[in-house]
Design a protein around this motif. Structure first.
Motif, PDB file in Angstrom:
ATOM      1  N   UNK A  62       0.780  -1.211  -0.106  1.00  9.08           N
ATOM      2  CA  UNK A  62       0.051   0.035  -0.056  1.00  9.08           C
ATOM      3  C   UNK A  62       0.703   1.403   0.082  1.00  9.08           C
ATOM      4  N   UNK A  63       1.907   1.247   0.832  1.00  9.73           N
ATOM      5  CA  UNK A  63       2.626   2.631   1.055  1.00  9.73           C
ATOM      6  C   UNK A  63       3.557   2.951  -0.137  1.00  9.73           C
ATOM      7  N   UNK A  64       4.184   1.972  -0.985  1.00 13.94           N
ATOM      8  CA  UNK A  64       4.989   2.621  -1.873  1.00 13.94           C
ATOM      9  C   UNK A  64       4.183   3.233  -3.035  1.00 13.94           C
ATOM     10  N   UNK A  65       2.616   2.972  -3.297  1.00 14.58           N
ATOM     11  CA  UNK A  65       2.250   3.827  -4.428  1.00 14.58           C
ATOM     12  C   UNK A  65       2.007   5.128  -3.699  1.00 14.58           C
ATOM     13  N   UNK A  66       1.604   5.201  -2.724  1.00 11.12           N
ATOM     14  CA  UNK A  66       1.535   6.869  -1.996  1.00 11.12           C
ATOM     15  C   UNK A  66       3.051   7.485  -2.001  1.00 11.12           C
ATOM     16  N   UNK A  67       3.983   6.854  -1.845  1.00 10.85           N
ATOM     17  CA  UNK A  67       5.274   7.405  -1.732  1.00 10.85           C
ATOM     18  C   UNK A  67       5.651   7.860  -3.259  1.00 10.85           C
ATOM     19  N   UNK A  68       5.218   6.924  -4.243  1.00 11.29           N
ATOM     20  CA  UNK A  68       5.521   7.363  -5.584  1.00 11.29           C
ATOM     21  C   UNK A  68       4.769   8.730  -5.937  1.00 11.29           C
ATOM     22  N   UNK A  69       3.655   8.563  -5.678  1.00 11.25           N
ATOM     23  CA  UNK A  69       2.863  10.010  -5.756  1.00 11.25           C
ATOM     24  C   UNK A  69       3.583  11.083  -5.203  1.00 11.25           C
ATOM     25  N   UNK A  70       3.883  11.025  -3.997  1.00 10.00           N
ATOM     26  CA  UNK A  70       4.371  12.157  -3.493  1.00 10.00           C
ATOM     27  C   UNK A  70       5.889  12.618  -3.923  1.00 10.00           C
ATOM     28  N   UNK A  71       6.566  11.761  -4.656  1.00  8.87           N
ATOM     29  CA  UNK A  71       7.942  11.805  -5.119  1.00  8.87           C
ATOM     30  C   UNK A  71       7.793  12.601  -6.498  1.00  8.87           C
TER      31      UNK A  71
END
Length: 305
Positions: free
Chosen positions: A107-116
């Motif tokens: 779940x978290x890597x997808x949100x990290x990618x959006x932020x990046x």
């Protein structure tokens, strides 16, 4: 000895312009006020910084020495202010995150990618640790934010629920349950069950409804979800895992079936230290996650026609 920033600014302005009138304009004061500032600075230092007459202003030897320190202080302050400005504009900074492996792998890597994508110059750090350690990382300021299955002590931590993660049964692909769309907890009665480690959040949430299920303990208890998947693939028994742990468990001979019971969920929290300000970068990531939850809860508008 304490020197005010205003006196140092007056010195630097006069050093650069070598003219009381121009230096006064730069400092937004009158020439007489600037002259008084220089005199006050010289009095505090006990040295003469400038030689001046009606036409010329020049540094004394002691003024040359003072100039080195004053310019170094000014350069460091400019650098500091630039760094703060970059952080406020999200051009720099760092966000440290803690999450259990199931959330950290899915779940978290997808949100990290959006932020990046939005803020490519902000550094992201991720600690994939069990739930108890996530809480400890927040307490010890090793992580800014935790996405965790435990809220922690409300006296120390500020925890907001993000969502309820549904639970799934995993079983061997030859098991009668494997062909079902969903099953009830009561259907698990007398089924051989493999446990996850008791200190993990999966075990803690599964225990709340295992008594209803009436499963049979196989005596197997594992730390890693990958190990759990391997045992299920060899038909040692079945188990229950949260949705985002499925990718860590799935094998060729493992099937996943949704559990149709409102109790079969694992709450996921957004956790930070209470009464503790986040950095501009961490606050931005925190708000991104909260906004996503708010948007998911908004009712969808029906299209005309």
């Amino acid at each position: 000895m304490k020197l005010s920033g205003r006196l140092i600014d007056a010195f630097l302005a006069l050093e650069e312009t070598r003219h009381f009138g121009l230096a006064a304009q730069r400092c937004h004061v009158s020439p007489s006020a600037l002259s008084q500032s220089i005199s006050r600075l010289e009095a505090q230092l006990g040295i003469k910084l400038f030689d001046r007459d009606t036409r010329n202003v020049s540094l004394t030897p002691e003024g040359e020495i003072f100039s080195q320190g004053a310019n170094r202080i000014a350069a460091e302050m400019r650098s500091t202010l630039d760094d703060i400005e970059d952080r406020l504009q999200k051009k720099a900074g760092r966000v440290s995150l803690a999450a259990p492996p199931s959330m950290a792998s899915n779940w978290l890597p997808e949100r990290m990618a959006v932020f990046k994508l939005r803020f490519p110059n902000i550094e992201l750090r991720l600690f994939d640790v069990v739930s108890d350690q996530c809480i400890e990382f927040i307490r010890q300021d090793q992580a800014d934010i935790a996405i965790n299955a435990q809220p922690g002590n409300p006296l120390e931590l500020d925890s907001k629920i993000l969502f309820n993660e549904p639970m799934f049964l995993i079983c061997h692909s030859s098991h009668p349950f494997a062909g079902e769309d969903s099953i009830a907890l009561k259907d698990l009665k007398k089924q051989p069950f493999i446990h996850t480690i008791r200190t993990g959040s999966v075990w803690q949430h599964v225990q709340t409804f295992l008594g209803i299920a009436g499963v049979v303990d196989t005596g197997l208890e594992v730390t890693q979800l990958g190990t759990l998947g391997g045992l299920v693939a060899r038909d040692f028994g079945l188990s229950i895992v949260p949705q985002f742990a499925l990718t860590l468990c799935m094998r060729k001979d493992v099937a996943a079936v949704r559990i149709k019971d409102k109790r079969a969920v694992r709450p996921i929290y957004l956790v930070k230290k209470k009464n503790h300000s986040l950095s501009a970068a961490a606050q931005c990531f925190y708000e991104q996650l909260l906004l996503e939850v708010v948007n998911q809860k908004k009712p969808r508008q029906k299209k005309d026609g």
